[in-house]
Design an enzyme around this catalytic site. Structure first.
Site, short mmCIF file in Angstrom:
data_model
loop_
_atom_site.label_atom_id
_atom_site.label_comp_id
_atom_site.label_asym_id
_atom_site.label_seq_id
_atom_site.Cartn_x
_atom_site.Cartn_y
_atom_site.Cartn_z
N ASP A 38 31.44 24.96 23.36
CA ASP A 38 30.74 24.91 24.64
C ASP A 38 30.69 26.29 25.27
O ASP A 38 31.60 27.10 25.11
CB ASP A 38 31.48 23.94 25.57
CG ASP A 38 30.77 23.73 26.89
OD1 ASP A 38 29.85 22.91 26.92
OD2 ASP A 38 31.13 24.39 27.87
N LYS A 59 25.78 25.12 26.99
CA LYS A 59 25.13 24.29 27.99
C LYS A 59 25.61 24.78 29.35
O LYS A 59 26.79 24.69 29.67
CB LYS A 59 25.47 22.81 27.82
CG LYS A 59 24.92 22.21 26.53
CD LYS A 59 25.13 20.72 26.49
CE LYS A 59 24.21 19.99 27.43
NZ LYS A 59 22.80 20.12 27.06
N MET A 171 29.38 21.77 39.94
CA MET A 171 27.98 22.14 39.72
C MET A 171 27.17 22.11 41.01
O MET A 171 26.05 21.64 41.06
CB MET A 171 27.34 21.22 38.66
CG MET A 171 27.97 21.39 37.28
SD MET A 171 27.43 20.15 36.07
CE MET A 171 28.51 18.77 36.49
#
Length: 259
Positions: A38, A59, A171
């Site tokens: 990742d 990502k 996020m």
């Protein structure tokens, strides 16, 4: 019945430094044949997988990302060849990391899956601030929430504010202005808030502020992703701790001058 000897490990890499990995994670990496890495995981983690083929499957919000469907195909393809695939995911694999989709894909293909838990950036952020997310003097729980819903909308901030729990928002930096404004409709402006960027790493940065100043202060200080936003009265304990440390430092300095 599954006769395939291959398997997939969904491995939580933690938020930053390698010493935050669990021993189970290190053991899984040591015997991995393929590592799908990742983008938010510490790239040095590959040093713990000396025999593995490393494939980077980045990502990250706002950036060009490897399609989720392609990642799932890679996991199935290598596992069906009898290999041990370790899917390295930043933070805690089961928290906002699409683990549910990957588990469903692998189970549908009859592939064995192991999950290795780890430290989420929300906990690392709290540790950096020196606070308890569930300090019983201030709240009765903590709510982990992503600022992005599946349909690209936003959560019900009023409902979240009404829980009177500490909010750990993931996020959320691209929407920090709108989320702060939405929370201010239900919470007082003096509610303690914080932003911790790169929690748990040597690059960690911390900002302590109030909800009414959250977006402006984060922008002025140049904070960006990846970061965790924390909102709630429990965050105020960090301010008290810093004041205590500053007072102790002043007392030590005064004592040294007197000596």
């Amino acid at each position: 019945m599954n006769t395939n000897s291959g398997k997939v490990t969904l491995l939580s890499a933690g938020p930053g430094e390698l010493d935050l990995l669990t021993l189970r994670a290190a053991k899984a990496l040591a015997v991995a044949d393929v590592v799908l890495l990742d983008d938010l995981a510490n790239p040095e983690i590959v040093s713990l997988a000396p025999q593995a083929r490393v494939i980077r499957v980045g990502k990250r919000g706002g950036c060009r990302s490897t399609p989720q469907a392609f990642i799932e195909r890679l996991m199935r393809r290598y596992a069906q060849k009898g290999l041990h695939v370790v899917r390295v995911k930043g933070g805690e694999a089961l928290l906002f990391g699409r683990a549910g989709e990957e588990l469903a894909s692998l189970r549908e293909a009859g592939i064995a899956v192991e999950i290795v838990n780890g430290i989420s950036s929300g906990f690392a952020a709290a540790a950096g601030l020196g606070i308890s997310l569930t300090h019983r003097r201030h709240c009765h729980g903590v709510t982990f929430v992503t600022a992005h819903t599946e349909d690209h909308g936003e959560p019900d901030w009023a409902a979240l504010a009404a829980t009177r729990t500490t909010l750990a928002i993931y996020m959320g930096m691209r929407r920090i202005g709108s989320l702060a404004a939405a929370l201010l409709e239900s919470l007082p402006g003096h509610t303690p808030a914080a932003v911790v960027q790169w929690a748990g790493s040597i690059h960690e940065r911390r900002l302590l502020t109030r909800l009414e100043r959250l977006a402006a202060d984060a922008d002025d200080a140049g904070f960006g992703s990846p970061a965790v936003i924390l909102v709630g009265d429990a965050i105020g304990e960090s301010v008290q701790a810093l004041w205590s440390q500053d007072a102790a430092s002043c007392d030590d300095a005064a004592s040294a001058r007197a000596a």
